[in-house]
Design an enzyme around this catalytic site. Structure first.
Site, PDB file in Angstrom:
ATOM      1  CG  ASN A 132      -1.900  -0.575   1.251  1.00 60.13           C
ATOM      2  OD1 ASN A 132      -2.845  -0.996   0.181  1.00 60.13           O
ATOM      3  ND2 ASN A 132      -2.280  -1.418   2.244  1.00 60.13           N
ATOM      4  CD  GLU A 133       1.698   5.711  -2.541  1.00 61.63           C
ATOM      5  OE1 GLU A 133       3.151   6.024  -2.281  1.00 61.63           O
ATOM      6  OE2 GLU A 133       1.767   5.317  -3.589  1.00 61.63           O
TER       7      GLU A 133
END
Ligand code: C5P
Length: 219
Positions: free
Chosen positions: A26-27
């Site tokens: 995920n970012e």
């Protein structure tokens, strides 16, 4: 000074490996997690900091580096009872590959590698809320639509004491626009530095922790 509290802060993204070089993630920059740790230290409380792979790490904390969601959960299980407050600012991957391939998958491999079978990861912050005794559990909700509605649902569904809703504009940035949501109401902070937001969240968390202690004494 009153009793020193221990904050267990989860930060950064988890990496879910597909093979030795590819992963699902995920970012997440880890900036909010670091700001939270610093705000806790400013108040002279203690921090156990569990972090996925990021370059942004706080000093003067007990640091536990993890890679995957399962590793993060193990670190949480080992430290949950020692903690008074758990804050999950981590971007935990909801899924991991069902199998990790031992060798780098080659383009020439059979077409069976064109589809990755996924398994659901445990919800770590929900695990904390389900197993809490006297702790306060705080989560974050990154939403791309219906921010308030979805965050309120998560607060309830995950049985959290506080949730901080934000949009994806805060990715990697030093500032963010957030809604700090608890049973007592909603506070909006528009385009504020993450250090300022973190101080507010820590103050709010300590307030809820102290109120719960007072309530327990009265009843
Ligand atoms: O992914 P979701 O939007 O439900 O995340 C909301 C909160 O739940 C965040 O605090 C995040 O760190 C936490 N979370 C978790 N374990 C997961 C997924 C999310 O602890 N597997």
């Amino acid at each position: 000074m009153s009793t020193r509290l221990t904050f267990l802060i989860l930060s950064g993204p988890t990496k879910e490996y597909i093979d030795p070089v590819r992963y699902i993630s995920n970012e997440s920059s880890g900036k909010m997690g670091k700001a939270l740790a610093q705000a806790v230290l400013e108040k002279d409380h203690k921090v156990i900091f569990v972090s996925g792979h990021v370059n942004v790490l706080p000093k003067n904390v007990k640091l536990i580096k993890v890679v995957s969601a399962l590793e993060m959960l193990e670190a949480v299980k080992a430290n949950l009872k020692k903690s008074d407050v758990i804050i999950s600012a981590a971007a935990v991957a909801d899924y991991r590959p069902a199998k990790i391939c031992k060798h780098k998958i080659k383009k020439s491999y059979s077409t069976s590698y064109e589809t990755i079978e996924l398994k659901r990861n445990p919800d770590i912050v929900k695990y904390c809320a389900d197993h809490k005794t006297n702790q306060i559990v705080v989560g974050f909700a990154l939403e791309t639509c219906d921010i308030l509605k979805n965050a309120k649902l998560k607060l309830k569904k995950k049985n959290l004491d506080l949730i901080i809703a934000n949009g994806k504009e805060s990715f990697g940035s030093d500032s963010a626009t957030v809604h700090v949501i608890s049973a007592d109401g909603i506070l909006k902070m528009r385009n504020k530095n993450k250090k300022i937001i973190a101080r507010k969240i820590i103050n709010e968390t300590i307030r809820i922790f102290q109120n719960i202690k007072v309530d327990k004494k009265i009843s």
